[in-house]
Design a protein around this motif. Structure first.
Motif, mmCIF file in Angstrom:
data_model
loop_
_atom_site.group_PDB
_atom_site.id
_atom_site.type_symbol
_atom_site.label_atom_id
_atom_site.label_comp_id
_atom_site.label_asym_id
_atom_site.label_seq_id
_atom_site.Cartn_x
_atom_site.Cartn_y
_atom_site.Cartn_z
ATOM 1 N N ARG A 211 5.665 64.058 71.589
ATOM 2 C CA ARG A 211 4.072 64.455 71.514
ATOM 3 C C ARG A 211 3.210 64.490 72.770
ATOM 4 O O ARG A 211 2.681 66.115 72.960
ATOM 5 C CB ARG A 211 3.407 62.707 71.267
ATOM 6 N N ARG A 212 4.097 64.142 74.341
ATOM 7 C CA ARG A 212 3.925 64.801 74.906
ATOM 8 C C ARG A 212 3.625 65.891 75.338
ATOM 9 O O ARG A 212 3.141 66.594 75.680
ATOM 10 C CB ARG A 212 3.875 63.688 76.268
ATOM 11 N N VAL A 213 4.926 66.686 75.616
ATOM 12 C CA VAL A 213 5.962 68.040 75.125
ATOM 13 C C VAL A 213 5.000 68.844 74.877
ATOM 14 O O VAL A 213 4.138 69.939 74.919
ATOM 15 C CB VAL A 213 7.381 67.936 74.993
ATOM 16 N N ARG A 214 4.568 68.439 73.238
ATOM 17 C CA ARG A 214 3.736 69.377 72.574
ATOM 18 C C ARG A 214 2.040 69.321 73.064
ATOM 19 O O ARG A 214 1.502 70.810 72.973
ATOM 20 C CB ARG A 214 3.478 68.695 71.296
ATOM 21 N N ASP B 290 3.219 69.325 63.147
ATOM 22 C CA ASP B 290 2.369 68.073 63.585
ATOM 23 C C ASP B 290 3.638 66.761 63.169
ATOM 24 O O ASP B 290 4.986 67.211 63.771
ATOM 25 C CB ASP B 290 1.639 68.288 62.302
ATOM 26 N N ASP B 291 2.740 65.564 63.917
ATOM 27 C CA ASP B 291 3.559 64.355 64.034
ATOM 28 C C ASP B 291 4.727 64.316 63.154
ATOM 29 O O ASP B 291 6.064 64.084 63.059
ATOM 30 C CB ASP B 291 2.431 63.396 63.597
ATOM 31 N N ASP B 292 4.350 64.733 61.329
ATOM 32 C CA ASP B 292 5.259 64.884 60.534
ATOM 33 C C ASP B 292 6.333 66.058 60.178
ATOM 34 O O ASP B 292 7.603 65.108 60.693
ATOM 35 C CB ASP B 292 4.865 65.114 59.305
ATOM 36 N N PHE B 293 6.424 66.555 61.347
ATOM 37 C CA PHE B 293 7.012 67.733 61.898
ATOM 38 C C PHE B 293 8.020 67.013 62.698
ATOM 39 O O PHE B 293 9.779 67.039 62.694
ATOM 40 C CB PHE B 293 6.708 69.081 61.783
ATOM 41 N N LEU B 294 7.441 66.282 64.117
ATOM 42 C CA LEU B 294 8.337 66.129 65.358
ATOM 43 C C LEU B 294 9.191 64.666 64.889
ATOM 44 O O LEU B 294 9.776 65.057 64.899
ATOM 45 C CB LEU B 294 7.074 65.291 65.711
ATOM 46 N N ALA B 295 9.298 64.228 63.504
ATOM 47 C CA ALA B 295 9.158 63.149 63.085
ATOM 48 C C ALA B 295 10.859 63.172 62.327
ATOM 49 O O ALA B 295 11.914 63.255 62.534
ATOM 50 C CB ALA B 295 8.331 62.140 62.091
#
Length: 428
Positions: free
Chosen positions: A334-337, A353-358
């Motif tokens: 999240r911080r890199v994004r 989004d957060d779902d994709f990151l997970a």
């Protein structure tokens, strides 16, 4: 290049960024608080050491570099020295000292700060004479009083390392006489460079190259110089010390004895203002080719750890770094994004989004048999690659187009050992 661009460029190449680590740091707050308190102690003119223990993926280099950045912001000089068998062997303390000087960094002067530190020390002489005696530079007494002030300050250096003070005096003379080649040669010798001409050294009453026996003495001289220049002290990182385990028994013993020399000098207050940070793996701290091969040193830095890391004593000389888990990896993502310097930030926010990151966390760690601890470097490289593609291509949909294909490129031995399974599409 902006700080965000510098960070993303480093992650794109799979290396630890040289700056802005506080923007990526997660889970280090308690350790940072403990180190801050120890730095305050060191700033009073004492010495201390912190031994960072963690296996691959625990972030030893990242943590050490983050602590250095924090120390520079608090008025310390720092130097990160990576120990290696051929380039910087630990049992050659003169080489370690030379690398230290080459990598010396301050908040004011940036990296490669040694010359700036020495020159600042000299320039301050005139300022101090003006303030103490209320003189202008064109006053007839100015030169004489400046020379006296130089000798006053060199007296403290002479107590620690007479030759260091001698050469510094000769450097000052050469600068005043506009003998620039001589001045540069003397400065190089002070920094441990091995090929200073005999004629140059003769002007300072010195001879030969710096050896291991003199390296600690020169380090003590450098610490005095730093403190007289306004620095609170020096943070010295010895990274990847576990490489000494690959040496033959005799050389390994010499390397461990070099470490013991440093530790003993700190304990005897011979290196005031030094905060030593040593990183190593579990095998280095507990194996018989590591610290256990030298029982007196092992006993000095032995750590006591329970099954519950929540109650670790972060004030102890040795602390352990915990490996990454999925939650921590997601927090870093999240911080890199957030700091990614996007041309199309709205597109980035919508598609990564957060779902994709997970999903990406699970996909990359699955490629390592679920071992999150060995995945951070590769995960961040993959994440930046996805962010790059989304930002450049309007029709790139990471859920549809992303494919994990590059994990075998440039892997370390540890990463290759953990790598499992063929490339696969993102699922979820």
């Amino acid at each position: 290049m902006s700080q965000a661009q510098s960070i993303v460029s480093a992650l794109r190449s799979g290396v630890v960024p040289a700056e802005g680590l506080h923007l990526l740091s997660t889970g280090l707050e308690a350790l940072e608080a403990a180190v801050d308190a120890e730095l305050d102690f060191v700033a009073t003119g004492r010495g201390a050491a912190k031994w960072l223990r963690g296996d691959y993926g625990a972030g030893k280099t990242f943590t050490a570099r983050a602590l250095c950045a924090r120390a520079r912001a608090r008025g310390f000089a720092t130097a990160e020295v990576q120990i290696s068998i051929n380039d910087t062997p630990l049992h050659h303390l003169e080489t370690v000292y030379r690398r230290l000087v080459e990598r010396l960094e301050t908040a004011e002067d940036g990296p490669h700060a040694f010359e700036a530190i020495v020159d600042t020390w000299l320039y301050q002489l005139g300022d101090e004479v003006k303030a103490l005696h209320h003189l202008a530079e064109d006053d007839p007494r100015f030169a004489e009083l400046t020379g006296q002030r130089l000798e006053d300050k060199l007296a403290a250096l002479s107590q620690r390392t007479p030759v260091f003070a001698q050469v510094l005096r000769a450097y000052h003379r050469a600068q005043h006489a506009n003998q620039l080649a001589t001045a540069q040669g003397l400065l190089g010798w002070l920094g441990g460079q091995p090929h200073t001409g005999a004629a140059v050294l003769h002007q300072a009453g010195a001879r030969g190259a710096l050896d291991g026996a003199a390296a600690l003495s020169f380090l003590a001289g450098l610490l005095v110089l730093l403190r007289q220049s306004g620095s609170r002290g020096l943070v010295l990182v010895l990274d990847e010390v576990e490489t000494l385990q690959r040496l033959n028994a005799q050389t390994r013993e010499k390397s461990l004895n070099a470490l013991r020399q440093l530790v003993d000098a700190l304990a005897a207050d011979q290196l005031p203002g030094l905060y030593l940070v040593v990183t190593g793996t579990h095998d280095f701290f507990e194996g018989y080719k590591g610290l256990k091969a030298l029982p007196p040193l092992y006993q000095r830095v032995q750590g006591r750890f329970t099954d519950d890391p929540r109650f670790d004593n972060l004030r102890a000389p040795q602390v352990r770094l915990l490996p990454f888990d999925e939650a921590r990896l997601l927090a870093v993502a999240r911080r890199v994004r957030a700091l990614y310097p996007a041309v199309h930030p709205e597109r980035l926010a919508a598609r990564v989004d957060d779902d994709f990151l997970a999903l990406l966390v699970r996909q990359v760690t699955a490629g390592f048999g679920g071992q999150v601890a060995v995945a951070p470097r590769l995960f961040l490289r993959e994440l930046v690659d996805v962010l790059d593609r989304v930002d450049q291509h309007e029709d790139y949909e990471p859920r549809a187009h992303y494919r994990l294909e590059r994990l075998d490129e440039g892997l370390t031995d540890e990463e290759l050992a953990a790598r499992q399974g063929p490339p696969s599409r993102l699922e979820g």
